[in-house]
Write an enzyme that holds these catalytic residues in place. Structure first.
Site, PDB file in Angstrom:
ATOM      1  CE1 TYR A  57       0.979  -4.479   1.556  1.00 32.20           C
ATOM      2  CE2 TYR A  57      -0.352  -4.260   3.606  1.00 32.20           C
ATOM      3  CZ  TYR A  57       0.806  -3.991   2.578  1.00 32.20           C
ATOM      4  OH  TYR A  57       1.684  -3.204   3.354  1.00 32.20           O
ATOM      5  CG  HIS A 109       4.133  -1.795  12.696  1.00 32.33           C
ATOM      6  ND1 HIS A 109       3.822  -0.942  11.684  1.00 32.33           N
ATOM      7  CD2 HIS A 109       3.999  -3.203  12.351  1.00 32.33           C
ATOM      8  CE1 HIS A 109       3.511  -1.726  10.630  1.00 32.33           C
ATOM      9  NE2 HIS A 109       3.627  -2.970  11.233  1.00 32.33           N
ATOM     10  CD  GLU A 147       1.528  -1.457   6.483  1.00 34.72           C
ATOM     11  OE1 GLU A 147       1.410  -2.308   5.751  1.00 34.72           O
ATOM     12  OE2 GLU A 147       1.989  -1.345   7.817  1.00 34.72           O
ATOM     13  CG  ASN A 207      -1.719  -0.399   6.874  1.00 37.75           C
ATOM     14  OD1 ASN A 207      -1.309   0.721   6.725  1.00 37.75           O
ATOM     15  ND2 ASN A 207      -1.141  -1.273   7.907  1.00 37.75           N
ATOM     16  NE  ARG A 250       2.454   3.631   9.412  1.00 41.28           N
ATOM     17  CZ  ARG A 250       1.909   2.434   9.403  1.00 41.28           C
ATOM     18  NH1 ARG A 250       2.248   1.833   8.262  1.00 41.28           N
ATOM     19  NH2 ARG A 250       1.596   1.390  10.340  1.00 41.28           N
ATOM     20  CD  GLU A 271      -2.034  -4.364   8.916  1.00 36.76           C
ATOM     21  OE1 GLU A 271      -2.048  -5.341   9.402  1.00 36.76           O
ATOM     22  OE2 GLU A 271      -1.661  -3.757   7.715  1.00 36.76           O
TER      23      GLU A 271
HETATM   24  C1  LIG Z   1       3.255  -6.543   4.428  1.00 40.47           C
HETATM   25  C2  LIG Z   1       2.907  -5.625   5.266  1.00 40.47           C
HETATM   26  O1  LIG Z   1       1.401  -6.325   5.954  1.00 40.47           O
HETATM   27  C3  LIG Z   1       0.859  -5.445   7.103  1.00 40.47           C
HETATM   28  O2  LIG Z   1       0.036  -6.326   7.712  1.00 40.47           O
HETATM   29  C4  LIG Z   1      -0.768  -7.152   6.853  1.00 40.47           C
HETATM   30  C5  LIG Z   1      -0.898  -8.376   6.990  1.00 40.47           C
HETATM   31  C6  LIG Z   1      -2.026  -9.174   6.083  1.00 40.47           C
HETATM   32  C7  LIG Z   1      -2.942  -8.712   5.623  1.00 40.47           C
HETATM   33  N1  LIG Z   1      -3.690  -9.339   5.028  1.00 40.47           N
HETATM   34  O3  LIG Z   1      -4.533  -8.921   4.201  1.00 40.47           O
HETATM   35  O4  LIG Z   1      -4.099 -10.784   5.020  1.00 40.47           O
HETATM   36  C8  LIG Z   1      -2.695  -7.335   5.345  1.00 40.47           C
HETATM   37  C9  LIG Z   1      -1.773  -6.597   5.930  1.00 40.47           C
HETATM   38  C10 LIG Z   1       1.807  -5.057   8.029  1.00 40.47           C
HETATM   39  O5  LIG Z   1       1.161  -3.861   8.673  1.00 40.47           O
HETATM   40  C11 LIG Z   1       3.148  -4.701   7.649  1.00 40.47           C
HETATM   41  O6  LIG Z   1       4.297  -4.599   8.702  1.00 40.47           O
HETATM   42  C12 LIG Z   1       3.729  -5.600   6.567  1.00 40.47           C
HETATM   43  O7  LIG Z   1       4.158  -6.686   6.754  1.00 40.47           O
END
Ligand SMILES: C[C@H]1O[C@@H](Oc2ccc([N+](=O)[O-])cc2)[C@H](O)[C@@H](O)[C@H]1O
Length: 504
Positions: free
Chosen positions: A330, A142, A398, A328, A97, A187
Site C-alpha cells: 500500500y 488472516h 493485495e 501486500n 483469494r 501479514e
Molecule cells: C487494506 C488492507 O490492509 C491490509 O493490511 C495492511 C495494514 C496496514 C498497512 N500499512 O502499510 O500500514 C498495510 C497493510 C490487510 O491485510 C487487509 O485485510 C486490508 O485491511
C-alpha cells in the site's frame, strides 16, 4: 492508435495515456481479487462458529473501532457467497483469494471438535468458484485467532505452532483436493502488532517484547504447516504454499550513506524480520536488527535481548519454507536516521533501529490515515524485493486504494492503472512477478477503521439488509485490463451496467 497515444509518442511526454500502452502482461501472469473472512463473512455466531479475537474485542471494547462497528454482519458473505462468485465472474478474474475462519472450523481453536457446518460453507464456496474456473487461493490465517487460544496466550505461547499445524492439517485435508494455492499467514507484522501495540486485536501493547516474541512463534508455526503440507499433502495434492508479507516502499531522504543505511534498517525491522528467515540465503532474523536489539536491550538493563533468537536447528527448519513470496503493498515513505526522534515508544522496534519516516504533504492522501500515494511505489518495492531475494517468485496478493462512499472512483482508477504500469516496468527489468490480486473485491470491515474506509471494486450498501453490491467505475476498468491484458489509459466504460462475458 488513438489520438492521445499518437500525440504522446510524437511528443514523448506523457501523463496518463502514454507510449507504453501496448505493453501486455505475460501469459503466465494471473489476475484476481482478495477478501478476508472477518472482513466480509458476518454470521459471527451462526451454525456453530466460535468467538475470535475480533469478535471479542469489538464486543467488549467497541470504542476501539473508529465508527464503533464490528464484523457481526459485515458484507454477510456467509449468506451471499453466490453473489460474490457472480461478481468474480462479472470481473473475469482467474484467482480469488479469501481466508478461512479458524473459529468457524474449530470453534475453540483446538482440533478436538471440528464444526462441519463451517467446513460445508467453505466447500460450497470452493465448488462454486471451480464451477466457473476461478482458482481459489486460501489464506489460512488472516488475523482472526479463536478467543480461546488468545486466553491461552495466543502468539505469545510457543504452543501456537502446534495449534496452527493441527488447524492447517484440517484445512489441507478438507480443501486441498481442489485448492492449489495456500497461504499460511497474512501479514505477520500486523498480526504481531496486536501484541506490540494497540493497533490491532488483541491490543496487548507489549511494545518491543510481544511483537518480537510473536514474530518467532509465528514463523515456527508457518514452517510447521509448510513441512506438514510437503510431507503429508503435496505428494497427492500438488499445490503450493506461500507466506504473505506487507512491504512498504522506501527511499532515502538524502543521498547520504546514513540514509541509505536507514532504508536497509527500516526494511529489516518492518518486513525483513519476517521474510529473511524464510527467503534469505542464510536464514534467521536480519543480522543488524539482531545486533541493534541486543545492544539496546543491554543498554536498557536487560540481561538478554528482547528479540528471542532462533536456534540453528530452528533457522534451518524455517529457511526455504515458501513456494512463493506473497506481498501486500500500500504505502511508501522516505526514511532517514535524521528523522528519528526519541518520542517513539521505548522499547519498540523503531526505537531499536533509530530511524524516522516522512511522507510529503504533496502525496495524495487516501481515506486511510496510514496510506499516502508515493510516486512509483509499486515499481520501487518490487525492485527492492528482487534485489533482496533475486530468485523468488512474487505474487502481489493485495494492492488497492481507499476512498469514502461513491461509485465514480477516479482516484482508484488512476491508482490501479499506475500500479499496474509499475508491475510491467518491474517485469521488463527481470523481476519475477507472476500475479496481481486487487484489494478488494468489495468494501468490507476495515479493522480499526470499521466501515469508514472503502477499498472495494464493488460498493456495499450497509444500510440494506441484503448488503447490495454495486460495481464502481474501477471495477469496469480493472475488468478491461484483465480482459485485454494491457492498460488502456483512454478506456471509458460504454455503460455502467455490469454483465458476465461469455465463457465466464
Ligand atoms: C487494506 C488492507 O490492509 C491490509 O493490511 C495492511 C495494514 C496496514 C498497512 N500499512 O502499510 O500500514 C498495510 C497493510 C490487510 O491485510 C487487509 O485485510 C486490508 O485491511
Amino acid at each position: 492508435m488513438k489520438l492521445a497515444v499518437l500525440l504522446c509518442s510524437i511528443l514523448a511526454v506523457c501523463h496518463g495515456a502514454n507510449v507504453k500502452q501496448t505493453r501486455t502482461f505475460p501469459n503466465y501472469f494471473v489476475f484476481g481479487v482478495g477478501t478476508a473472512a472477518y472482513q466480509i463473512e458476518g454470521a459471527w455466531n451462526e451454525d456453530g462458529k466460535g468467538e475470535n479475537i475480533w469478535d471479542y474485542m469489538t464486543h467488549t471494547n467497541p470504542s476501539a473501532i473508529a465508527d464503533l462497528t464490528n464484523g457481526d454482519i459485515a458484507c454477510d458473505s456467509y449468506h451471499n457467497y453466490k453473489r460474490d462468485v457472480e461478481m468474480l465472474r462479472e470481473l473475469g478474474v482467474s484467482v480469488y483469494r479469501f481466508s478461512v475462519s479458524w473459529s468457524r472450523i474449530l470453534p475453540q481453536g483446538l482440533s478436538n471438535y471440528v464444526n462441519e457446518a463451517g467446513i460445508a460453507y467453505y466447500n460450497n464456496l470452493i465448488n462454486e468458484l471451480l464451477k466457473y474456473n476461478i482458482q481459489p487461493m486460501i489464506t489460512i490465517y488472516h488475523w482472526d485467532l479463536p478467543q480461546r487460544l488468545q486466553e491461552l496466550g495466543g502468539f505469545l505461547n510457543p504452543l501456537i505452532a502446534e495449534w496452527f499445524e493441527d488447524y492447517a492439517r484440517i484445512v489441507f485435508r478438507s480443501f486441498g483436493d481442489r485448492v492449489k494455492y495456500f497461504v499460511t499467514f497474512n501479514e505477520p507484522s500486523e498480526v504481531c502488532s496486536g501484541y506490540g501495540s494497540l493497533g490491532k486485536a488483541p491490543m496487548l501493547n507489549e511494545t518491543g517484547f510481544g511483537d518480537y516474541l510473536c514474530a518467532k512463534n509465528l514463523l515456527l508455526a508457518h514452517a510447521r504447516a509448510y513441512h506438514l503440507y510437503n510431507n503429508e499433502f503435496r505428494p497427492t495434492q500438488g499445490g503450493v504454499v506461500g507466506f504473505i508479507v506487507s512491504v512498504g516502499s522506501t527511499a532515502p531522504l538524502s543521498d547520504s550513506d546514513e540514509d541509505k543505511y536507514a532504508v536497509e534498517l527500516y526494511a529489516q525491522a518492518t518486513w525483513g524480520i519476517y521474510a529473511d528467515p524464510i527467503y534469505s540465503k542464510e536464514g534467521g532474523f536480519p543480522k543488524e536488527l539482531v545486533e541493534r536489539v541486543a545492544a539496546k536491550s543491554a543498554a536498557q538493563g536487560y540481561s538478554r535481548s528482547r528479540l528471542p533468537d532462533f536456534t540453528e536447528e530452528e533457522k534451518a527448519f524455517i529457511l526455504g519454507t515458501s513456494d512463493f513470496f506473497g506481498v501486500n503493498h500500500y504505502s511508501g515513505t522516505y526514511v532517514s536516521q535524521s528523522l528519528y526522534t526519541s518520542q517513539h515508544a521505548i522499547p519498540s522496534s523503531l526505537d531499536d533501529i533509530e530511524v524516522g519516516t516522512y511522507s510529503p504533504d504533496e502525496w495524495l492522501q487516501s481515506a486511510s490515515w496510514w496510506f499516502k500515494l508515493m510516486p512509483n511505489s509499486v515499481y520501487i518495492f518490487l525492485k527492492h524485493i528482487h534485489a533482496r531475494y533475486p530468485d523468488v517468485r512474487i505474487y502481489i496478493t493485495e494492492n488497492g486504494w481507499s476512498t469514502r462512499e461513491g461509485i465514480m472512483d477516479d482516484e482508484r482508477v488512476d491508482y490501479y492503472r499506475s500500479a499496474l504500469e509499475g508491475v510491467l516496468d518491474a517485469i521488463d527489468e527481470g523481476v519475477k512477478v507472476h500475479g496481481y490480486l486487487a484489494w478488494s473485491l468489495m468494501d468490507n470491515f476495515e479493522w480499526m477503521a470499521g466501515y469508514s474506509e472503502r477499498f472495494g471494486l464493488y460498493e456495499v450498501d450497509y444500510e440494506d439488509p441484503n448488503r447490495t453490491r454495486t460495481p464502481r467505475k474501477s471495477a469496469f476498468i480493472y475488468k478491461n485490463i484483465m480482459k485485454t491484458r494491457l492498460i488502456d489509459h483512454e478506456y471509458e466504460p460504454e455503460s455502467y451496467v455490469m454483465t458476465i462475458d461469455e465463457g465466464r
